[in-house]
Write a protein that holds these residues in place. Structure first.
Motif, mmCIF file in Angstrom:
data_model
loop_
_atom_site.group_PDB
_atom_site.id
_atom_site.type_symbol
_atom_site.label_atom_id
_atom_site.label_comp_id
_atom_site.label_asym_id
_atom_site.label_seq_id
_atom_site.Cartn_x
_atom_site.Cartn_y
_atom_site.Cartn_z
ATOM 1 N N ARG A 1 -14.950 -49.569 12.925
ATOM 2 C CA ARG A 1 -13.941 -48.612 13.397
ATOM 3 C C ARG A 1 -14.566 -47.251 13.703
ATOM 4 N N ILE A 2 -15.589 -46.876 12.943
ATOM 5 C CA ILE A 2 -16.301 -45.649 13.290
ATOM 6 C C ILE A 2 -16.970 -45.824 14.654
ATOM 7 N N ASN B 1 -6.379 -43.310 15.713
ATOM 8 C CA ASN B 1 -6.063 -44.609 15.119
ATOM 9 C C ASN B 1 -7.295 -45.280 14.503
ATOM 10 N N GLN B 2 -8.442 -45.102 15.154
ATOM 11 C CA GLN B 2 -9.669 -45.735 14.643
ATOM 12 C C GLN B 2 -9.983 -45.254 13.225
ATOM 13 N N LEU B 3 -9.751 -43.953 12.967
ATOM 14 C CA LEU B 3 -10.036 -43.399 11.646
ATOM 15 C C LEU B 3 -9.016 -43.883 10.622
ATOM 16 N N LEU C 1 -10.115 -46.015 7.323
ATOM 17 C CA LEU C 1 -9.673 -45.658 5.973
ATOM 18 C C LEU C 1 -8.926 -46.796 5.300
ATOM 19 N N GLY C 2 -7.952 -47.404 6.021
ATOM 20 C CA GLY C 2 -7.117 -48.438 5.412
ATOM 21 C C GLY C 2 -7.818 -49.766 5.253
ATOM 22 N N LEU D 1 0.779 -52.352 9.802
ATOM 23 C CA LEU D 1 1.420 -51.043 9.715
ATOM 24 C C LEU D 1 0.770 -50.030 10.656
ATOM 25 N N ILE D 2 -0.566 -50.018 10.714
ATOM 26 C CA ILE D 2 -1.254 -49.038 11.552
ATOM 27 C C ILE D 2 -0.993 -49.292 13.031
#
Length: 279
Positions: free
Chosen positions: A139-140, A189-191, A195-196, A232-233
């Motif tokens: 995701r980073i 959104n990527q961050l 995180l999640g 959810l995201i």
């Protein structure tokens, strides 16, 4: 409101060879998962040997790259692939599907357990916490590539991007006029996913797997945790322009693919704790 930093997607150039951050993030995720697995093995917490971990890393690396790329083409970009078949090989441009990579890893582990005599869920329980390291770094990599943005928002950490650098985002996803200079502030959104699905899910699985659990329980928690975080995201993520919403003006492909993971995780957890002696 923040401005998206101008990050060169090429980390290093060695003559004609260009090393992209996107690929380095996948490599970093694999090395991070391998290092943590080796750490647990060295402390006698897993019942695995260092050589078995090394062999498993090789199988999973092949599975995640092939499965992730093929999954993206199948789930998100099939029409684009038909128009440009060589696109499947240009992985530095982005375009990896977690759900495809997950299926690729499952296939790799099935091959591994046939060769090494490990039980399938013994494998998945062992590897589940380390997959989240790759999810975080991946995701980073998406963030560095400037892809997979969320919807417009007025939150203070939202980010704006220059439209002359992100033409596809501005004109096709956001529908802005061609002369627009900046995007509206967007959810990073990527961050959120880093995180999640990355850090938080890793912490949960690392804690849960530190003690003996019934067979399948760690795998079940991974499926439920990833599926729930992703589902959810997705509510704040813009859908892929070639797909849009699949139903109801809100259901995305990511949510559709995550629902079976949540259900499968619930079923596996129930089965696992009905067999508490099978650890």
């Amino acid at each position: 409101m923040m401005i998206y930093p101008d990050i060169d997607p090429i980390a290093l150039s060695l003559g004609p060879l260009k090393v992209h951050w996107y690929g380095l993030m996948y490599l970093l995720g694999m090395l991070g998962g391998w290092s943590l697995a080796r750490w647990r093995v060295a402390r006698g917490q897993s019942g695995w040997s260092a050589q078995e971990v090394d062999d498993l890393l090789f199988y999973c690396a092949i599975g995640v790259v092939l499965g992730g790329r093929l999954g993206y083409i199948l789930f998100y970009g099939f029409d684009e692939w038909l128009a440009d078949p060589a696109r499947i090989f240009r992985v530095w441009e982005g375009g990896m599907s977690f759900h495809g990579g997950f299926l690729g890893v499952l296939a790799a582990m099935w091959l591994y357990q046939r060769k090494h005599g490990k039980g399938f869920f013994e494998l998945t329980d062992f590897i589940a916490p380390y997959i989240t390291i790759g999810l975080f770094t991946g995701r980073i990599g998406n963030f560095i590539n400037g892809e997979l943005w969320g919807k417009p928002t007025d939150l203070p950490w939202a980010m704006r991007l220059r439209c002359d650098e992100f033409v596809s985002l501005c004109q096709y996803k956001l529908g802005l006029p061609p002369d627009t200079e900046w995007t509206p502030p967007l959810h990073p959104n990527q961050l959120y996913e880093a995180l999640g699905e990355g850090l938080l899910l890793f912490a949960l699985l690392w804690w849960f797997s530190a003690r003996p659990r019934p067979r399948m329980a760690v795998s079940a928690l991974f499926l439920m945790g990833y599926g729930l975080f992703r589902f959810l995201i997705e509510f704040v993520r813009m859908p892929d322009v070639q797909l849009g919403y699949l139903a109801g003006g809100w259901l995305t492909m990511g949510q559709l693919l995550s629902l079976p993971m949540i259900v499968a995780g619930l079923v596996l957890m129930l089965v696992a704790y009905r067999r508490p002696a099978d650890t």
